[in-house]
Every structure is written in structure tokens, then in C-alpha cells.
Design a protein around this motif. Structure first.
Motif, PDB file in Angstrom:
ATOM      1  N   UNK B 597       0.861  -1.179   0.000  1.00 24.97           N
ATOM      2  CA  UNK B 597       0.000   0.000   0.000  1.00 24.97           C
ATOM      3  C   UNK B 597       0.899   1.231   0.000  1.00 24.97           C
ATOM      4  N   UNK B 598       0.954   1.858  -1.162  1.00 21.16           N
ATOM      5  CA  UNK B 598       1.827   3.016  -1.300  1.00 21.16           C
ATOM      6  C   UNK B 598       3.255   2.627  -0.904  1.00 21.16           C
ATOM      7  N   UNK B 599       3.763   3.205   0.158  1.00 25.80           N
ATOM      8  CA  UNK B 599       5.128   2.894   0.564  1.00 25.80           C
ATOM      9  C   UNK B 599       5.208   1.763   1.596  1.00 25.80           C
ATOM     10  N   UNK B 600       4.073   1.177   1.926  1.00 26.27           N
ATOM     11  CA  UNK B 600       4.041   0.172   2.985  1.00 26.27           C
ATOM     12  C   UNK B 600       3.907  -1.234   2.410  1.00 26.27           C
ATOM     13  N   UNK B 601       4.635  -2.167   3.007  1.00 25.50           N
ATOM     14  CA  UNK B 601       4.491  -3.589   2.684  1.00 25.50           C
ATOM     15  C   UNK B 601       3.942  -4.315   3.910  1.00 25.50           C
ATOM     16  N   UNK B 602       2.937  -5.157   3.671  1.00 30.07           N
ATOM     17  CA  UNK B 602       2.383  -5.975   4.752  1.00 30.07           C
ATOM     18  C   UNK B 602       2.425  -7.438   4.299  1.00 30.07           C
ATOM     19  N   UNK B 638       5.066 -12.387  10.670  1.00 27.12           N
ATOM     20  CA  UNK B 638       4.568 -11.179   9.993  1.00 27.12           C
ATOM     21  C   UNK B 638       5.701 -10.190   9.760  1.00 27.12           C
ATOM     22  N   UNK B 639       5.512  -9.389   8.730  1.00 25.24           N
ATOM     23  CA  UNK B 639       6.476  -8.330   8.424  1.00 25.24           C
ATOM     24  C   UNK B 639       5.718  -7.101   7.960  1.00 25.24           C
ATOM     25  N   UNK B 640       6.098  -5.966   8.502  1.00 29.57           N
ATOM     26  CA  UNK B 640       5.581  -4.680   8.045  1.00 29.57           C
ATOM     27  C   UNK B 640       6.787  -3.811   7.723  1.00 29.57           C
ATOM     28  N   UNK B 641       6.794  -3.257   6.523  1.00 34.70           N
ATOM     29  CA  UNK B 641       7.944  -2.451   6.118  1.00 34.70           C
ATOM     30  C   UNK B 641       7.478  -1.116   5.563  1.00 34.70           C
ATOM     31  N   UNK B 642       8.252  -0.097   5.841  1.00 36.70           N
ATOM     32  CA  UNK B 642       8.015   1.213   5.248  1.00 36.70           C
ATOM     33  C   UNK B 642       9.189   1.529   4.333  1.00 36.70           C
ATOM     34  N   UNK B 643       8.867   1.723   3.050  1.00 35.25           N
ATOM     35  CA  UNK B 643       9.907   2.024   2.072  1.00 35.25           C
ATOM     36  C   UNK B 643      10.123   3.529   2.037  1.00 35.25           C
ATOM     37  N   UNK B 644      11.160   3.946   2.686  1.00 35.81           N
ATOM     38  CA  UNK B 644      11.452   5.374   2.811  1.00 35.81           C
ATOM     39  C   UNK B 644      11.679   5.983   1.431  1.00 35.81           C
ATOM     40  N   UNK B 645      12.435   5.251   0.625  1.00 37.24           N
ATOM     41  CA  UNK B 645      12.609   5.612  -0.785  1.00 37.24           C
ATOM     42  C   UNK B 645      12.540   4.302  -1.563  1.00 37.24           C
ATOM     43  N   UNK B 646      12.793   4.389  -2.873  1.00 34.52           N
ATOM     44  CA  UNK B 646      12.819   3.159  -3.662  1.00 34.52           C
ATOM     45  C   UNK B 646      13.958   2.252  -3.238  1.00 34.52           C
ATOM     46  N   UNK B 647      14.945   2.821  -2.552  1.00 35.98           N
ATOM     47  CA  UNK B 647      16.135   2.034  -2.219  1.00 35.98           C
ATOM     48  C   UNK B 647      16.412   1.922  -0.731  1.00 35.98           C
ATOM     49  N   UNK B 648      15.522   2.407   0.085  1.00 33.01           N
ATOM     50  CA  UNK B 648      15.759   2.341   1.531  1.00 33.01           C
ATOM     51  C   UNK B 648      14.476   1.947   2.237  1.00 33.01           C
ATOM     52  N   UNK B 649      14.590   1.118   3.251  1.00 37.31           N
ATOM     53  CA  UNK B 649      13.397   0.658   3.948  1.00 37.31           C
ATOM     54  C   UNK B 649      13.722   0.372   5.409  1.00 37.31           C
ATOM     55  N   UNK B 650      12.674   0.389   6.184  1.00 35.65           N
ATOM     56  CA  UNK B 650      12.768  -0.047   7.566  1.00 35.65           C
ATOM     57  C   UNK B 650      11.642  -1.045   7.790  1.00 35.65           C
ATOM     58  N   UNK B 674      11.367 -10.919  17.527  1.00 33.96           N
ATOM     59  CA  UNK B 674      10.982  -9.721  16.771  1.00 33.96           C
ATOM     60  C   UNK B 674      12.241  -8.971  16.378  1.00 33.96           C
ATOM     61  N   UNK B 675      12.196  -8.389  15.196  1.00 34.51           N
ATOM     62  CA  UNK B 675      13.380  -7.718  14.659  1.00 34.51           C
ATOM     63  C   UNK B 675      12.990  -6.383  14.037  1.00 34.51           C
ATOM     64  N   UNK B 676      13.920  -5.466  14.099  1.00 37.82           N
ATOM     65  CA  UNK B 676      13.819  -4.236  13.323  1.00 37.82           C
ATOM     66  C   UNK B 676      15.000  -4.232  12.352  1.00 37.82           C
ATOM     67  N   UNK B 677      14.691  -4.114  11.086  1.00 35.16           N
ATOM     68  CA  UNK B 677      15.736  -4.159  10.060  1.00 35.16           C
ATOM     69  C   UNK B 677      15.716  -2.868   9.255  1.00 35.16           C
ATOM     70  N   UNK B 678      16.881  -2.303   9.081  1.00 33.09           N
ATOM     71  CA  UNK B 678      17.028  -1.134   8.226  1.00 33.09           C
ATOM     72  C   UNK B 678      17.899  -1.538   7.050  1.00 33.09           C
ATOM     73  N   UNK B 679      17.421  -1.283   5.845  1.00 32.94           N
ATOM     74  CA  UNK B 679      18.171  -1.687   4.672  1.00 32.94           C
ATOM     75  C   UNK B 679      18.260  -0.581   3.644  1.00 32.94           C
TER      76      UNK B 679
END
Lengths: 200, 682
Positions: B597-602, B638-650, B674-679
Motif C-alpha cells: 500500500x503506497x510505501x508500505x508492505x504488509x 509477519x512483516x511490516x515495512x516502510x519504504x522510505x525511498x525506492x532504495x531504503x526501507x525499515x 521480533x526484529x527491526x531491520x534497516x536496509x
């Protein structure tokens, strides 16, 4: 002497198959329902008009030629001037090719009718659907003599020995390859790509 | 073969083949996948194929699916996307099996990275935590269920997993990931690619992780950490650390020839691994590997030559016993030729040599090794555009050998009765075969029928272990026969283009002959030997669904399976830790759904398993292994990610969300994580 350890869920009586189908239970029945539903839904798509995806596939295929081909590539689109569908497909193809300028293969498309075959000059020849047999024979002979790669979206073109390749993308990608025509025209593909095409 | 000889062989191949003139290419997975619109594999027959054309049950987990996984390691990802059996023993340590037949030190699944074996021959298992690969550099994970020994040889008995990384010459991957989480997890990885266009590509990667072991005993788990009961084991380590680095390169020598060089290293400290005796061992491992390859297209076809050598050093600590170290090596050299005859026939002919050795395996410091010589061939015949037949055969000739002295008698033990001649006279030749037919009923319906006969060679431990157990010798057995797995399978695939979904189903029947096991350590008296213990057979039905459309992605698997053991042992209890019947769930179900959804992955992953049984090791208290029933379970990742840009996500991800502790094995309970990943990609 063999001792079988009983499974905790296998305590009811009956044959193995009966137990299996009882164990299948709701989970299995739900899965079967998914399968049955899947099989009832969806039908094979009929052969459709040429699409942008077909043209993209044709250009990708050119990228697997060996020796490698890149940069500007002359593409001849052969059509039957007396056949409205053939002419329409040729114009559609040219439109797609003219728009496909961003990749490693830069096509320069030109339309050829039957009367132009004598001047046919291209690396790639795309044969439209509906060419009369005599014209198709003439195109095949000319392309073979001039070492050109012939392609069509019509599967009968490769199957009938008139094209090196017939390609389509719907409902799934299919690339038919006629090795005899390719050999006659001196056309070679990278070996791994060659192994993945369907021979006819 | 020594390290020096291995390097000489690499050099000789490079010199010998680099002068050949032809058009050569490594398999360019990306370009082929782009052209054919689906993943491409060589793991079925050795020749490149669309996954829909392979004549056996295969699943490919793509890079995109790996990116969206909630799990952060490969066994976890396999559990989310396949119906493989994944037994998570402890933090970062799992055993994976195909179609049941999982066990501690799962020996039936051959695991490779780019065709290089990472399965450890000497002990017959895969140390998943010691795989020298970062998730970001994986193009796809290829999963073959059923034997495929005709291509891969011994050990591809129950299935094959080939992890394919991006090609350093064709694909540019530059990515950094940092992760923190529960169990004091701290991890990071980096992948960087350097390329000189169309000439040279080099990819470097490194990863480091540190986390705490699972340390929560469960009231219902038989595993008693730090307790004093009969089921007490090694005290688990507090902190686990993993470090691995790799280099992969490909050089385009000319239009006709390519040469590749790979190097990897791993260091793993303080893992709790469960051995084939179901005991928990605290381990440290160090591995290195070096691989060279040449690819050339000649007038005789596409010739590939590959040589690699794996070094492995492992140290075990168990219970109150002193640490013992094992150093082993594996050298593999293979040449194969792929060529076409006409438009309808493809062939692969190959010859392979492999040598595996181990020292410090016994009390006398001897060295045990085997050499395997293997010719093989594959013939693919496109009978019609709709019908495709594939036949493959392989002969493996094995010669076992042992050098060194034997221990003398002690006050408690007579000298062993074995001699070096018992090993040096041992050799055998075995035939593996795979046959398959693929028939395309329509554009969207495909039928498959296949037959496979695979071999599982006994490990060097099983052949040659020799340890004093105070009142008895624990011994290998040079007379062991390889286990033979035979698989018969019917499959059907239906594409539903209107619904962007593919449905695959398989019905299989499998026989397993000459299974190998080892009696419980607690027995006393005569020498305790690994022996062939009988047979087992299984039948099952599998269903898989996979789809993607726009922002939605979905899929799932269901497996129904029944296994019957026909053993010559365990007639009055579990004296040998072999328990395949009842050892696999009758029903296994997975499901997944994801949405962007937009910049979010579920993404959400579920897995349900009915109960199954496992042996429980114990140090004292009887000759028989108790049997533990792992209760039915349902898990949620489960994983929820926010794509800050096309090349960066948390991303925030969690595994085993449904409970603080879940029991998958007779080992420790698995904790919620549980994990927090920044890529970031560059």
C-alpha cells in the motif's frame, strides 16, 4: 521383528487409506475445494493480436544471438498489401518498435510489401500473419539467402519451416525454434537460450 | 586431495580451457527469466529450463519473496514458502527435510550454493547457520523434492536445495542491512559489486550476527536446560556469534570463454546443534571454500569445468565430556558438456571426482576418506512441442580407505577387531536414475510423471567412527550399504492467467531401503556399530498455490503424508533413534498473503502442523530413547515495512507471534522473536 510406533493421531480403526482420508478432514477437503475451484475457473486464452509484450520478447530474443548483437538493428516487417489485417499488424508492430528505443537493441523498423522484397535489407525480419503462401515462400527464401533472422507471432510460421522463430507471450511465453531454417540462414543463439526454446 | 593439489587443479583447468575458442556464457538467470517470464533453473536436469518445464516437483523462492519474508534466515524462509519439514532446534539451528524423513542431522537433503556443496559429507548434515551467503545476494532458492542423484550424485536422496546467487558479471547488487531484535540480536550484512562492463564482475559480501540462545525451558518440552533430570544436556551457550564473508567473481576472457573464482569463510561460535543421537552439542565451526570454474562453448557443445575444495573444522562439547575437534575436507572436480542434436534432443554428459576425508575421528588419530568416481549422462527429447521426455543416469563408484594405527586394549576394553584392510577393501558401484515426462495438455495445463532413484551414502562418521564409551567401543561400520530412495510421482499444474495464479499438485510414492542408524549410547557390552536397519515407505499428496497481481501476493501449500517403517530394530522400544513413521505430520498447511500500500508492505505467513513424534535423548536412565509427541501447532510470522525511498526501507518483523514459546522438537522450546531491520540499496 518390526515394531511400529503408533502415531498419536492414528488411533482410530480402519485401513490405512480409510484413516488417511479421515485424517484429511476439513483441511484436506478445503484444499481439494481450492483445486476443484481452480480447475473450473479460467480458460486458455485464444491467440490474440500482436502486443507490446510480443515485440519486447522479439527484441530480447535478438539479444541472445551469437555473435552478440547490440545497438541499432534494422528490422523489416513484411506484410500483404492486399490484406487489411496483415497491414494493420505491420503498422502496429512498427509503432511498438519505434517506441522501443531504450534498450540495448535499438530497432529501426521499415515496412515491406510484396513488391519491395527485392530490396529487403535487415538483420531481423518479422513476418505478419496472413501472408499468402507464395509471398511467405519468397520471404523465407530471401531471408535465408541474406542470413536474416525471421520471426512471427504465428506459430505455423516456424512449424511450417518459413521462420526461424515463432514467439508469443500470452497466456505464457512460448518460443518455437526451427533449427533447420536457422541452420540454413546461419543463425545461432547462445547455447543456454537455445536449450530453452521449443524445437519444431 | 590436499589443499595444494586442489589449487593446482584449479590452475590446470584455467590454463587448459582458456585457449578454447567459442561463444561461452554462464547461465544468465536474469536475462533468461526476463525473456521467458518465469524463473529459470538448472537444478532439475543440469540444463537450463523454465521452472514450468522441469519434470519433477520443484519450488523456486525468488529474491522478491525473500525480501518480503518475515523470517531472517534460510530455514525460516523455507518454512514460510514451502511445505518442507523445518525443525528449529535452537536459535539459528534447524534441520530441514523434504516429504517427512526429517531427523536430527538431517542427512537426506543435499544443500548447495551455486552448485557447490555446503552439506557436510563427513557427518551427513547441513549447518544452516554456517552458510556463507547473505540474503541480499540470493537470486533464488531452488527446492527439489524427491531424489535427484542422477544429477547431483550421492546425498541428493530426499531432495535438493540449490541457493543461486546473483551473477557478479551480469547483476549489480549493492546493499547494506542492519538488524536488532529480541534475544539481544545484533546483526549486519553488506553486499557490494564491482564491474568492468562485460569483462569482469566481483561481488563481495560479509555478515555478522550475535544473539542469545533460547534459554526458556518449557513445562511440556522434554528438554531440561540446566536441570538435573535424566534429560539434562549440555548447558547451552549464552551468546551465539556468526561471521561469514564471501567473494564471487566472473571474468569474460573473450566472447567465447568465462572463468569464475569464489571464496568463502565462516566462523560460528557456540551453537547448540543436535546430533544424530538427538543429543545437544555446543559447537564451534570454521569453514573455508575455494571454487574455480571455466565455461566455454566449443564445437562439441557448452563445456563447464568446476573444481572446489571445502575445509571444515568443528569442535564439539557435550555434557561433561572434553571437547573434541574434527578437521575434514572435500574436493570436487567436475566437467560437463551440454549439447543439442537437431532441434529436439539435448544431452548432458559429465564426469565427476570427489574426495572427502576426515581426521581426528577416532582415538588413534587416523585418517578416513573416500573417493568417488562418477560418470553421468542426461538426454532430453522434445518428442513434440507438447511432450518432453528426460532420462538421466549416473554411476557412482566409491572407494573407502583408512590410514593410521588402531588403539590398544585397555583394562575395560579389548582392542577393536577392525583393521585398515576392512576399509581399504571396501568399494561399491551404485546406479542412480531420474526419468520424467512433461505433457502440456493445453496452454495452461501441464501433466508430469517422474521416477527417481537416489542414493544416500553413509557419512564418514557412520563408516569409521571409533570412540571409547568407557565400557564399549562406539564404532562405524565399513560394510554399511548406502540407503536407496525410490520415488514415483504424478503431477499436474494449472495456470489461471485470469487470476494470476498457478496451482500445482503432486501425488507421490516413495520407498527407502537400507536405512542407517546407531544404537543408544547408554548400551554397554559389545561394540556399538552403525548398521543398516531396514526400510520405510511413504505416500503423499501435495498442493501448492502461488499468485501475484498488482499490489497483492499470495500462496500456500498443503501436504498429506503417511509413512510406514519396516525396521529390523526397535521391536521392543526405541533402541535406535530412527522414527520416520509418526515422525512427520500427516497434515501440513502453510499460507501467506502480502499487500503493498503506497510505501508500505504488509506480509503475513501462517503454518499449521498436526502432531508428530521424535526421539528424546538422555544421558542416563536406560537403553531406550523415550518418544516425545510434538503437539499440533499453528504459527504466525509477519512483516511490516516502510519504504522510505525506492532504495531504503525499515521493517519490523516477527516470528512465532502466536506464543511466547512453541515446541517444534524434543529440544528447547522456540521463543517468539521480533526484529527491526534497516536496509538500503546503493
Amino acid at each position: 521383528m518390526t515394531r511400529k510406533l503408533s502415531h498419536p493421531t492414528a488411533t482410530r480403526s480402519g485401513s490405512g487409506w480409510a484413516r488417511a482420508f479421515r485424517s484429511l478432514g476439513r483441511t484436506g477437503l478445503a484444499s481439494l475445494a481450492v483445486v476443484a475451484g481452480a480447475l473450473l475457473l479460467g480458460t486458455p486464452a485464444a491467440h490474440a493480436d500482436v502486443t507490446a509484450k510480443d515485440v519486447q520478447l522479439m527484441l530480447k530474443v535478438v539479444g541472445f544471438l551469437t555473435p552478440p548483437v547490440s545497438g541499432t538493428v534494422a528490422v523489416a516487417i513484411v506484410f500483404d498489401a492486399a490484406n487489411g489485417d496483415s497491414k494493420k499488424e505491420a503498422e502496429t508492430l512498427k509503432g511498438f518498435l519505434d517506441a522501443a528505443q531504450g534498450g540495448p537493441i535499438v530497432p529501426v523498423a521499415r515496412l515491406y510489401s510484396q513488391s519491395d522484397l527485392g530490396s529487403l535489407d535487415a538483420r531481423v525480419v518479422i513476418v505478419t500473419v496472413g501472408l499468402p503462401p507464395a509471398e511467405l515462400d519468397a520471404v523465407a527464401a530471401t531471408a535465408q539467402a541474406r542470413k536474416m533472422l525471421t520471426m512471427s507471432t504465428d506459430p505455423t510460421c516456424a512449424k511450417g519451416g518459413k521462420c526461424v522463430l515463432s514467439v508469443r507471450t500470452s497466456p505464457k511465453v512460448e518460443i518455437l525454434f526451427n533449427s533447420a531454417v536457422a541452420q540454413g540462414a546461419g543463425i545461432e543463439f547462445q547455447p543456454t537460450f537455445r536449450m530453452m526454446m521449443t524445437g519444431v | 586431495m590436499s589443499r595444494k593439489l586442489s589449487l593446482c587443479a584449479l590452475g590446470a583447468l584455467a590454463v587448459g580451457l582458456s585457449t578454447q575458442s567459442a561463444q561461452a556464457e554462464a547461465v544468465n538467470y536474469g536475462a533468461l527469466e526476463e525473456a521467458f517470464g518465469e524463473p529459470v533453473t538448472t537444478s532439475a536436469t543440469g540444463a537450463p529450463q523454465k521452472v514450468s518445464d522441469v519434470p519433477m516437483a520443484m519450488t523456486i523462492i525468488t529474491a522478491d519473496q525473500i525480501h518480503h519474508a518475515a523470517a531472517v534466515d534460510i530455514p525460516g524462509i523455507l518454512g514460510e514458502y514451502t511445505d518442507l519439514d523445518v525443525w528449529e532446534w535452537s536459535n539459528g539451528v534447524s534441520d530441514v527435510g523434504a516429504r517427512g524423513y526429517d531427523q536430527a542431522y538431517s542427512s537426506r537433503l543435499l544443500v548447495l550454493i551455486n552448485g557447490r556443496q555446503v552439506y557436510l559429507d563427513y557427518r551427513g548434515f547441513t549447518d544452516w547457520a554456517a552458510l556463507p551467503v547473505q540474503l541480499a545476494e540470493i537470486r533464488q532458492i531452488e527446492v527439489v523434492k524427491g531424489p535427484n542423484s542422477a544429477l547431483f550424485g550421492f546425498n541428493a536422496a530426499g531432495g535438493v536445495i540449490n541457493i543461486v546467487t546473483y551473477n557478479p558479471l551480469y547483476d549489480k547488487v549493492d546493499e547494506v542491512e542492519l538488524r536488532g531484535g529480541t534475544q539481544s540480536t545484533v546483526a549486519g550484512s553488506a553486499v557490494a559489486t564491482g564491474q568492468i562492463e562485460k569483462t569482469l564482475g566481483v561481488r563481495l559480501s560479509a555478515g555478522y550476527g550475535r544473539e542469545n540462545a533460547f534459554d526458556t525451558s518449557s513445562s511440556s518440552s522434554p528438554f531440561n536446560i540446566n536441570g538435573s533430570s535424566a534429560n539434562t544436556y549440555t548447558t547451552p551457550p549464552d551468546t551465539i556469534t556468526n561471521l561469514n564473508v564471501s567473494m564471487d567473481s566472473l571474468l569474460q576472457i573473450n566472447d567465447d570463454t568465462q572463468a569464475g573464482l569464489e571464496y568463502t569463510h565462516t566462523t560460528n561460535h557456540n551453537q547448540l546443534i543436535f546430533g544424530d543421537d538427538y543429543r545437544g552439542y555446543k559447537t564451534q565451526t570454521w569453514t573455508d571454500s575455494l571454487k574455480g570454474s571455466i565455461s566455454a562453448n566449443t564445437g562439441l557443445g557448452l563445456i563447464d569445468a568446476v573444481v572446489y575444495h571445502n575445509w571444515d573444522h568443528a569442535a564439539w562439547t557435550f555434557y561433561t565430556y572434553p571437547r573434541y575437534d574434527v578437521v575434514d575436507g572435500l574436493t570436487d572436480a567436475k566437467v560437463q558438456d551440454l549439447f543439442n542434436v537437431g532441434s529436439s534432443h539435448s544431452f548432458r554428459v559429465a564426469a565427476e571426482y570427489r574426495e572427502s576425508n576426515i581426521n581426528s575421528i577416532d582415538v588413534s588419530g587416523s585418517q578416513i576418506s573416500y573417493a568417488v568416481y562418477s560418470p553421468s549422462a542426461m538426454w532430453n527429447w522434445q518428442v513434440t512441442p507438447q511432450l518432453d521426455l528426460t532420462n538421466a543416469v549416473r554411476l557412482d563408484h566409491l572407494e573407502l580407505s583408512r590410514t593410521g594405527s588402531w588403539p590398544s586394549a585397555t583394562t575395560a576394553l579389548a582392542a577393536p577387531t577392525l583393521t585398515n584392510a576392512d576399509f581399504n577393501d571396501r568399494s561399491f558401484t551404485k546406479l542412480s536414475a531420474n526419468s520424467g515426462a512433461v505433457y502440456k495438455l493445453t496452454d495452461v495445463d501441464t501433466l508430469r510423471a517422474s521416477f527417481g532413484r537416489g542414493m544416500q551414502i553413509p557419512s564418514l562418521y557412520e563408516y569409521a567412527l571409533l570412540q571409547s564409551a568407557t565400557v564399549a567401543w562406539k564404532a562405524g561400520n565399513p560394510d554399511l550399504n548406502p540407503s536407496v530412495v525410490t520415488n514415483y510421482e504424478l503431477g499436474y499444474t494449472r495456470d489461471l492467467p485470469d487470476y494470476h495464479t498457478k496451482v500445482t499438485t503432486s501425488l507421490f510414492y516413495q520407498t527407502n531401503d537400507d536405512l542407517v542408524s546407531y544404537p543408544n549410547f547408554a548400551a554397554s557390552g559389545a561394540t556399538l556399530k552403525y548398521v543398516n536397519v531396514g526400510n520405510s515407505d511413504a505416500w503423499g499428496w501435495e498442493l501448492g498455490v502461488d499468485g501475484k497481481n498488482g499490489n497483492w501476493r499470495w500462496g500456500g501449500n498443503y501436504r498429506l503424508e503417511y509413512i510406514s517403517d519396516h525396521l529390523t530394530v526397535n521391536s521392543s522400544g526405541l533402541a535406535y533413534p530412527i522414527l520416520y513413521e509418526g515422525g512427520a505430520p500427516h497434515n501440513l498447511l502453510t499460507g501467506r498473503v502480502g499487500y503493498t500500500l503506497d510505501r508500505w508492505d504488509f506480509d503475513l505467513f501462517g503454518r499449521y502442523s498436526t502432531s508428530y513424534q521424535m526421539p528424546v535423548a538422555r544421558e542416563v536412565g536406560g537403553l531406550l530413547y523415550p518418544v516425545y509427541t510434538v503437539p499440533s501447532y499453528a504459527t504466525l510470522d509477519a512483516r511490516v515495512a516502510f519504504n522510505v525511498t525506492d532504495k531504503a526501507w525499515i521493517a519490523v518483523s516477527a516470528t512465532n507471534l502466536q506464543a511466547e514459546k512453541t515446541i517444534y522438537t524434543s529440544g528447547p522450546a522456540v521463543e517468539r522473536q521480533a526484529f527491526v531491520t534497516v536496509g538500503m540499496k546503493f
